[in-house]
Design an enzyme around this catalytic site. Sequence first.
Site, PDB file in Angstrom:
ATOM      1  N   HIS A   1       0.874  -1.202   0.000  1.00  0.00           N
ATOM      2  CA  HIS A   1       0.000   0.000   0.000  1.00  0.00           C
ATOM      3  C   HIS A   1       0.899   1.236   0.000  1.00  0.00           C
ATOM      4  O   HIS A   1       1.448   1.627   1.023  1.00  0.00           O
ATOM      5  CB  HIS A   1      -0.905   0.010   1.237  1.00  0.00           C
ATOM      6  CG  HIS A   1      -1.937   1.111   1.210  1.00  0.00           C
ATOM      7  ND1 HIS A   1      -3.284   0.874   1.390  1.00  0.00           N
ATOM      8  CD2 HIS A   1      -1.827   2.453   1.015  1.00  0.00           C
ATOM      9  CE1 HIS A   1      -3.942   2.024   1.323  1.00  0.00           C
ATOM     10  NE2 HIS A   1      -3.072   2.997   1.092  1.00  0.00           N
TER      11      HIS A   1
ATOM     12  N   HIS B   1       1.575   5.315  -1.781  1.00  0.00           N
ATOM     13  CA  HIS B   1       1.223   6.461  -2.626  1.00  0.00           C
ATOM     14  C   HIS B   1       2.514   7.113  -3.108  1.00  0.00           C
ATOM     15  O   HIS B   1       3.365   7.475  -2.289  1.00  0.00           O
ATOM     16  CB  HIS B   1       0.427   7.501  -1.828  1.00  0.00           C
ATOM     17  CG  HIS B   1      -0.841   6.955  -1.242  1.00  0.00           C
ATOM     18  ND1 HIS B   1      -2.049   7.046  -1.901  1.00  0.00           N
ATOM     19  CD2 HIS B   1      -1.087   6.297  -0.091  1.00  0.00           C
ATOM     20  CE1 HIS B   1      -2.990   6.477  -1.151  1.00  0.00           C
ATOM     21  NE2 HIS B   1      -2.426   6.010  -0.055  1.00  0.00           N
ATOM     22  N   VAL B   2       2.635   7.274  -4.416  1.00  0.00           N
ATOM     23  CA  VAL B   2       3.839   7.941  -4.943  1.00  0.00           C
ATOM     24  C   VAL B   2       3.517   9.197  -5.753  1.00  0.00           C
ATOM     25  O   VAL B   2       4.424   9.850  -6.263  1.00  0.00           O
ATOM     26  CB  VAL B   2       4.732   6.981  -5.769  1.00  0.00           C
ATOM     27  CG1 VAL B   2       5.332   5.902  -4.884  1.00  0.00           C
ATOM     28  CG2 VAL B   2       3.988   6.380  -6.952  1.00  0.00           C
ATOM     29  N   ARG B   3       2.203   9.509  -5.897  1.00  0.00           N
ATOM     30  CA  ARG B   3       1.780  10.721  -6.628  1.00  0.00           C
ATOM     31  C   ARG B   3       2.260  10.665  -8.083  1.00  0.00           C
ATOM     32  O   ARG B   3       2.479   9.585  -8.630  1.00  0.00           O
ATOM     33  CB  ARG B   3       2.269  12.008  -5.935  1.00  0.00           C
ATOM     34  CG  ARG B   3       2.080  12.032  -4.419  1.00  0.00           C
ATOM     35  CD  ARG B   3       0.662  11.800  -3.968  1.00  0.00           C
ATOM     36  NE  ARG B   3       0.537  11.971  -2.525  1.00  0.00           N
ATOM     37  CZ  ARG B   3      -0.472  11.461  -1.816  1.00  0.00           C
ATOM     38  NH1 ARG B   3      -1.406  10.707  -2.384  1.00  0.00           N
ATOM     39  NH2 ARG B   3      -0.541  11.678  -0.517  1.00  0.00           N
TER      40      ARG B   3
ATOM     41  N   ASN C   1      -5.087   7.017  -6.323  1.00  0.00           N
ATOM     42  CA  ASN C   1      -5.843   8.250  -6.020  1.00  0.00           C
ATOM     43  C   ASN C   1      -5.106   9.501  -6.489  1.00  0.00           C
ATOM     44  O   ASN C   1      -4.820  10.405  -5.720  1.00  0.00           O
ATOM     45  CB  ASN C   1      -6.200   8.337  -4.534  1.00  0.00           C
ATOM     46  CG  ASN C   1      -4.984   8.362  -3.618  1.00  0.00           C
ATOM     47  OD1 ASN C   1      -3.931   7.829  -3.950  1.00  0.00           O
ATOM     48  ND2 ASN C   1      -5.113   8.977  -2.459  1.00  0.00           N
TER      49      ASN C   1
ATOM     50  N   LYS D   1      -9.366  -0.480  -6.104  1.00  0.00           N
ATOM     51  CA  LYS D   1      -9.385   0.143  -4.785  1.00  0.00           C
ATOM     52  C   LYS D   1     -10.733   0.807  -4.557  1.00  0.00           C
ATOM     53  O   LYS D   1     -11.167   1.650  -5.352  1.00  0.00           O
ATOM     54  CB  LYS D   1      -8.270   1.191  -4.704  1.00  0.00           C
ATOM     55  CG  LYS D   1      -8.238   1.995  -3.404  1.00  0.00           C
ATOM     56  CD  LYS D   1      -7.644   1.211  -2.250  1.00  0.00           C
ATOM     57  CE  LYS D   1      -7.721   1.986  -0.934  1.00  0.00           C
ATOM     58  NZ  LYS D   1      -6.618   2.935  -0.767  1.00  0.00           N
TER      59      LYS D   1
ATOM     60  N   HIS E   1     -10.585   0.938   1.406  1.00  0.00           N
ATOM     61  CA  HIS E   1     -10.427   1.954   2.455  1.00  0.00           C
ATOM     62  C   HIS E   1     -11.675   1.827   3.321  1.00  0.00           C
ATOM     63  O   HIS E   1     -12.763   2.211   2.906  1.00  0.00           O
ATOM     64  CB  HIS E   1     -10.310   3.363   1.861  1.00  0.00           C
ATOM     65  CG  HIS E   1     -10.072   4.398   2.917  1.00  0.00           C
ATOM     66  ND1 HIS E   1      -8.882   5.042   3.071  1.00  0.00           N
ATOM     67  CD2 HIS E   1     -10.879   4.857   3.918  1.00  0.00           C
ATOM     68  CE1 HIS E   1      -8.953   5.868   4.117  1.00  0.00           C
ATOM     69  NE2 HIS E   1     -10.156   5.778   4.649  1.00  0.00           N
TER      70      HIS E   1
ATOM     71  N   HIS F   1      -4.881  -0.732   5.644  1.00  0.00           N
ATOM     72  CA  HIS F   1      -4.457   0.044   6.820  1.00  0.00           C
ATOM     73  C   HIS F   1      -5.428  -0.051   7.987  1.00  0.00           C
ATOM     74  O   HIS F   1      -6.035   0.938   8.384  1.00  0.00           O
ATOM     75  CB  HIS F   1      -4.179   1.512   6.466  1.00  0.00           C
ATOM     76  CG  HIS F   1      -5.145   2.170   5.512  1.00  0.00           C
ATOM     77  ND1 HIS F   1      -6.506   2.133   5.678  1.00  0.00           N
ATOM     78  CD2 HIS F   1      -4.932   2.889   4.385  1.00  0.00           C
ATOM     79  CE1 HIS F   1      -7.077   2.800   4.696  1.00  0.00           C
ATOM     80  NE2 HIS F   1      -6.145   3.259   3.900  1.00  0.00           N
TER      81      HIS F   1
ATOM     82  N   LEU G   1      -5.370   9.168   7.537  1.00  0.00           N
ATOM     83  CA  LEU G   1      -6.659   8.485   7.592  1.00  0.00           C
ATOM     84  C   LEU G   1      -6.471   7.031   7.186  1.00  0.00           C
ATOM     85  O   LEU G   1      -5.756   6.777   6.222  1.00  0.00           O
ATOM     86  CB  LEU G   1      -7.663   9.176   6.659  1.00  0.00           C
ATOM     87  CG  LEU G   1      -8.170  10.524   7.187  1.00  0.00           C
ATOM     88  CD1 LEU G   1      -8.962  11.266   6.117  1.00  0.00           C
ATOM     89  CD2 LEU G   1      -9.036  10.312   8.435  1.00  0.00           C
TER      90      LEU G   1
ATOM     91  N   ASP H   1       1.316   2.641   3.508  1.00  0.00           N
ATOM     92  CA  ASP H   1       0.457   3.809   3.295  1.00  0.00           C
ATOM     93  C   ASP H   1       1.270   5.102   3.318  1.00  0.00           C
ATOM     94  O   ASP H   1       0.747   6.164   3.686  1.00  0.00           O
ATOM     95  CB  ASP H   1      -0.689   3.863   4.321  1.00  0.00           C
ATOM     96  CG  ASP H   1      -1.787   4.838   3.902  1.00  0.00           C
ATOM     97  OD1 ASP H   1      -1.902   5.149   2.706  1.00  0.00           O
ATOM     98  OD2 ASP H   1      -2.523   5.301   4.798  1.00  0.00           O
TER      99      ASP H   1
ATOM    100  N   HIS I   1       2.736  14.580   1.242  1.00  0.00           N
ATOM    101  CA  HIS I   1       2.063  15.847   0.928  1.00  0.00           C
ATOM    102  C   HIS I   1       3.096  16.942   1.148  1.00  0.00           C
ATOM    103  O   HIS I   1       3.848  16.901   2.127  1.00  0.00           O
ATOM    104  CB  HIS I   1       0.885  16.096   1.875  1.00  0.00           C
ATOM    105  CG  HIS I   1      -0.275  15.178   1.668  1.00  0.00           C
ATOM    106  ND1 HIS I   1      -1.275  15.431   0.750  1.00  0.00           N
ATOM    107  CD2 HIS I   1      -0.593  13.999   2.243  1.00  0.00           C
ATOM    108  CE1 HIS I   1      -2.169  14.457   0.781  1.00  0.00           C
ATOM    109  NE2 HIS I   1      -1.781  13.567   1.678  1.00  0.00           N
TER     110      HIS I   1
ATOM    111  N   ALA J   1      -4.509  14.813   5.014  1.00  0.00           N
ATOM    112  CA  ALA J   1      -4.254  13.541   5.697  1.00  0.00           C
ATOM    113  C   ALA J   1      -3.185  12.769   4.944  1.00  0.00           C
ATOM    114  O   ALA J   1      -3.246  12.642   3.724  1.00  0.00           O
ATOM    115  CB  ALA J   1      -5.534  12.724   5.749  1.00  0.00           C
TER     116      ALA J   1
HETATM  117  C1  NCD Z   1      -3.741   8.952   1.718  1.00  0.00           C
HETATM  118  C2  NCD Z   1      -3.231   9.968   0.694  1.00  0.00           C
HETATM  119  O1  NCD Z   1      -2.742  11.012   1.094  1.00  0.00           O
HETATM  120  O2  NCD Z   1      -3.310   9.674  -0.499  1.00  0.00           O
HETATM  121  N1  NCD Z   1      -3.826   9.595   2.997  1.00  0.00           N
HETATM  122  C3  NCD Z   1      -3.830   8.999   4.203  1.00  0.00           C
HETATM  123  O3  NCD Z   1      -4.003   9.701   5.209  1.00  0.00           O
HETATM  124  N2  NCD Z   1      -3.612   7.709   4.333  1.00  0.00           N
HETATM  125  C4  NCD Z   1      -5.041   8.389   1.293  1.00  0.00           C
HETATM  126  C5  NCD Z   1      -5.430   7.151   2.039  1.00  0.00           C
HETATM  127  O4  NCD Z   1      -4.800   6.102   1.906  1.00  0.00           O
HETATM  128  O5  NCD Z   1      -6.415   7.206   2.796  1.00  0.00           O
HETATM  129 ZN    ZN Z   2      -3.420   4.984   1.396  1.00  0.00          ZN
END
Ligand code: NCD
Ligand code: ZN
Length: 351
Positions: A16, A18-20, A44, A102, A139, A177, A222, A250, A254, A266
Amino acid sequence: MSTADTLTLRRPDDFHLHVRDGQALAAVVPFSAARFARALVMPNLRPPVRTAAEALAYRDRILAVLPAGTQFTPLMSLYLTDTTAPEEVERARARGGILGFKLYPAGATTHSDAGVTDIRRVDGVLERLQETGLALQVHGEVTDARIDVFDREARFIDTVLAPLAERFPRLRIVFEHITTRAAVEFVLGARAGIAATVTPQHLLMNRNALFAGGLRPHHYCLPVLKSEADREALCAAVRSGSPRLFLGTDSAPHERATKESACGCAGIFSAHAGLELYAEAFEAIGALDRLEAFAAHHGADFYGLPRNAGQVRLVKQEWAVPSTYPFGDGTIVALRAGERIAWRMAAVEGA
Ligand code: NCD
Ligand code: ZN
């Protein structure tokens, strides 16, 4: 082989992450690639990654920023919407490297506004997922503003997840998560085909960390951090060695200003120490001998992927996390920024 001060593990996976996109990719992907052999990359983005074609294009953008000589395979998940075509499931399965879809309940978290407004609207997609064996990554929080934010995961289990698991008895589900005792009990007691990822922050911190000495936006993610009793339940569950639980950081970068804000985003960035933080957490509960299976076996086995070749070596040697890392035109403040982490990555071997 491991001694008290070194830990040698099969090369792990992050299920899990996120790399944007764009400039941010090059800033964060190398951290994951320096530790993990594979990562399940979350869809996302804005706009979200909704189709197999979009996922493969995104995968190519990730591969393009890999430092020379790194072995790292991005695995993809598609963003489920109210209007996802059931045929997209077959298209996804036909292209290798897409592990599932997802489910973001609309409004549950960062970039979830295109998510699903009512689970019954996607029954057609879920049926195809069940038939093909692709997974649903979930989620798991309700979005009803009347429900206390700390209760939203437990409420989701009762009102959405448990009924879903019954209506689709062969659907493979990853409860992402997990943060509560209720989620631990659900996953460990569930039917076959249900598993969960566990983040480092939910093993290491409880909700007091959000308010330690003042408001701490870099500890906000989150699902939000929960009580000490919940944290203990998560720790006990991973210590049990259950094959249903596996590593998913996760890590969610940001830019600093968007977190240190009147309405902060978040997401906790942990990729800079994505394995080391788990080593700390597992050591603290006397479960270092369980780390390899959690990090390198259970997730691969759940998804029917071969376990990785090669190894990583961690040494017990404190290091100081920089106060910021570069992130596009700005910076990110990582988990433990300006503080110390007890374990350090020493080597990736034979990958
Ligand atoms: C994640 C994100 O920033 O993309 N944020 C988070 O707080 N975990 C989104 C997510 O996995 O809920
Ligand atoms: Zn996530």
